[in-house]
Scaffold this active site. Structure first.
Site, PDB file in Angstrom:
ATOM      1  N   GLU A 174     -62.099 -73.860 -30.224  1.00 49.70           N
ATOM      2  CA  GLU A 174     -61.473 -72.533 -30.106  1.00 49.70           C
ATOM      3  C   GLU A 174     -62.121 -71.541 -31.063  1.00 49.70           C
ATOM      4  O   GLU A 174     -62.354 -70.375 -30.724  1.00 49.70           O
ATOM      5  CB  GLU A 174     -59.973 -72.622 -30.413  1.00 49.70           C
ATOM      6  CG  GLU A 174     -59.166 -73.280 -29.316  1.00 49.70           C
ATOM      7  CD  GLU A 174     -57.716 -73.477 -29.743  1.00 49.70           C
ATOM      8  OE1 GLU A 174     -56.835 -72.906 -29.096  1.00 49.70           O
ATOM      9  OE2 GLU A 174     -57.455 -74.197 -30.724  1.00 49.70           O
ATOM     10  N   HIS A 229     -65.230 -71.500  -9.635  1.00 49.55           N
ATOM     11  CA  HIS A 229     -63.951 -70.779  -9.717  1.00 49.55           C
ATOM     12  C   HIS A 229     -62.870 -71.643 -10.366  1.00 49.55           C
ATOM     13  O   HIS A 229     -61.680 -71.464 -10.096  1.00 49.55           O
ATOM     14  CB  HIS A 229     -63.471 -70.334  -8.330  1.00 49.55           C
ATOM     15  CG  HIS A 229     -64.534 -69.696  -7.495  1.00 49.55           C
ATOM     16  ND1 HIS A 229     -64.794 -68.347  -7.512  1.00 49.55           N
ATOM     17  CD2 HIS A 229     -65.453 -70.241  -6.647  1.00 49.55           C
ATOM     18  CE1 HIS A 229     -65.804 -68.081  -6.686  1.00 49.55           C
ATOM     19  NE2 HIS A 229     -66.237 -69.219  -6.173  1.00 49.55           N
ATOM     20  N   SER A 265     -50.316 -79.325 -35.577  1.00 47.84           N
ATOM     21  CA  SER A 265     -49.491 -78.121 -35.628  1.00 47.84           C
ATOM     22  C   SER A 265     -48.595 -78.226 -36.856  1.00 47.84           C
ATOM     23  O   SER A 265     -48.121 -79.312 -37.191  1.00 47.84           O
ATOM     24  CB  SER A 265     -48.646 -78.034 -34.364  1.00 47.84           C
ATOM     25  OG  SER A 265     -47.527 -77.192 -34.591  1.00 47.84           O
TER      26      SER A 265
END
Ligand code: ARG
Length: 476
Positions: free
Chosen positions: A302, A168, A289
């Site tokens: 990703e 979890h 970025s």
């Protein structure tokens, strides 16, 4: 008028094949139905299939040896042109099969018209696809061997590295990082098995099935099957041209494997956040970025995670294409190609970048150990210490639950409780928490088969290596 403009062939005249048609195909329809922009990926298989077919036709006395030789050398030259990027594909010729056949006629003239004897594009494309899938499955197996080699190497390095195992996404129990990564080795081993398994169902050659009902001509189906490396001809001509279930298996194996890659990727993403700080991706596998100078983003994992969506979509797409089709061939089946090619490429690339990202990943061993050091992660061990003293597990669980609540309320360190303090909760505690909850000991006590004790993990690494070596030998 060039040879292309006779109207006997599709293309410059705009008329479809043969004498049946009076009118040119509507230009929008031509564009709508053309598949050559993508099915050119089948070129080498199409040519291989055509060469085998031409040889069989001569062997069966259906064409002259001289025509066979002209066809075979013409096809070989076309193959070389395609490989060298010299071939001018034409949308007006619809698909790869007609592009090749038309080019053959340009090269060798009338003899080219004998190649399609006893053959339909339906059995031709099914054959091409089987050959393609055989290679694509093998490429996936090889990519997985590569990746499994990398993860095994990293596991070997990190037998001594301990981190929390999670359920979890809550810290659950400590494990060795090697153990954690070997879990992926197991998943990828099954993935490789799935790709190997489907080859057994690619063992029958569709050629000779014709459009759907075979041929009146005395084709030697075993001859082409053998030449193309199949065990034999397909057993049912209708099945051979109508079915794409092995393509579904490929897409399914690819989707499952992408899901496994995606789960690892998700961990790399969260583990490289400041909140976790467990790992850092190498510069070569991250990006900055455009706005925020401090950022180092895990774009590679990703994207792998994101691309798993395509692989799942491709499977669902081809399932949906097939679900309502009456036997046998329907043009809908042309929609099989883009999902297959896309999944093959997506999987190949994802395996490669994941291997690279994992090979170059920096691991913060200290940070992991610190996270694993919370004695609360060993609450189960306390309960099991009571079980060893013959306390029923449910009772032990209750007792330790109360202990945990006591520590949380009082801001106490569970690991620092003395034997006497423990005994206030149950008289059977055999020692203080310091001894019962030592991290190394806790790991070593998990010594069952499949467990995270050092000896078990080292055995698992040795077995994994043996298996990988064996697979490498078999595929060499
Ligand atoms: N481009 C077609 C496909 O991919 C080839 C088979 C065409 N057959 C036909 N009967 N139109 O399925």
């Amino acid at each position: 008028m060039s040879a292309r403009d006779t109207g006997k062939r599709p293309g410059a005249s705009g008329k479809p094949w043969g004498g049946r048609f009076q009118q040119a195909t509507d230009p929008t329809v031509e564009r709508f139905s053309a598949s050559v922009a993508f099915d050119r990926a089948l070129a080498r298989y199409d040519i291989r299939g055509s060469i085998a077919h031409a040889r069989m036709l001569a062997h069966s006395g259906l064409i002259e040896a001289a025509d066979r030789d002209a066809i075979v050398s013409g096809l070989e030259a076309i193959g070389a042109d395609i490989d060298a990027g010299r071939f001018a594909f034409s949308d007006r010729l619809e698909d790869i099969h007609m592009n090749v056949e038309s080019a053959l006629r340009e090269r060798i003239g009338e003899a080219a018209g004998r190649l399609h004897t006893g053959r339909s594009r339906n059995d031709q494309v099914a054959t091409d696809l089987a050959l393609y899938l055989r290679d694509a499955a093998e490429a996936a197996v090889q990519g997985l061997i590569q990746l499994r080699g990398v993860v095994l190497e990293r596991a070997r390095e990190h037998v001594g590295t301990v981190l929390p195992g999670y359920t979890h996404l809550q810290r659950a129990q400590p494990v060795r990082l090697a153990h954690h990564w070997l879990a992926f080795f197991e998943m990828w081993t099954r993935d490789a098995d799935r790709f190997r398994d489907l080859r057994a169902r690619l063992s029958r050659a569709p050629l000779g099935s014709g459009a759907l009902a075979g041929s009146t001509l005395p084709l030697d189906r075993a001859h082409t099957a053998d030449a193309l490396g199949f065990e034999g001809p397909s057993r049912n001509s209708m099945d051979a041209v109508a079915s794409r279930d092995v393509a579904l298996e490929f897409l399914s194996a690819a989707a499952i494997c992408m899901v496994h890659l995606s789960r690892l990727s998700e961990e790399l993403v969260i583990w490289s956040s400041s909140e976790f700080g467990f790992v850092e991706l190498a510069d070569a596998y991250s990006t900055g970025s455009s706005l925020m100078p401090q950022k180092k983003n895990p774009d590679v994992p990703e994207l792998v995670r994101g691309k798993s969506g395509r692989a799942i979509g491709n499977l669902v797409s081809l399932l949906t294409v097939q679900k309502g089709l009456p036997l046998t061939y329907n043009r809908d089946l042309q929609e099989d190609k883009e999902p297959i090619f896309d999944s093959a490429r997506t999987l190949g690339d994802s395996l490669e970048v994941t291997a690279g990202a994992l090979a170059t990943l920096r691991v913060d061993v200290e940070r992991m150990r610190e996270a694993a050091g919370d004695p609360m992660l060993l609450a189960t061990d306390l309960a099991e210490a009571l079980v060893r003293q013959d306390v029923p597990f449910r009772e032990a669980h209750e007792v330790v639950g109360k202990l945990v609540a006591h520590c949380v309320e009082g801001g106490l360190d569970l690991g620092a409780l003395s034997r006497d303090e423990l005994r206030r909760f149950h008289p059977a505690f055999p020692a203080g928490a310091g001894e019962l909850l030592a991290l190394e000991r806790a790991l070593e006590e998990r010594a069952l088969v499949g467990g995270t004790a050092r000896a078990r993990v080292e055995e698992a690494i040795a077995e994994a290596q043996e298996r990988l070596d064996r697979e490498q030998e078999e595929s060499a």
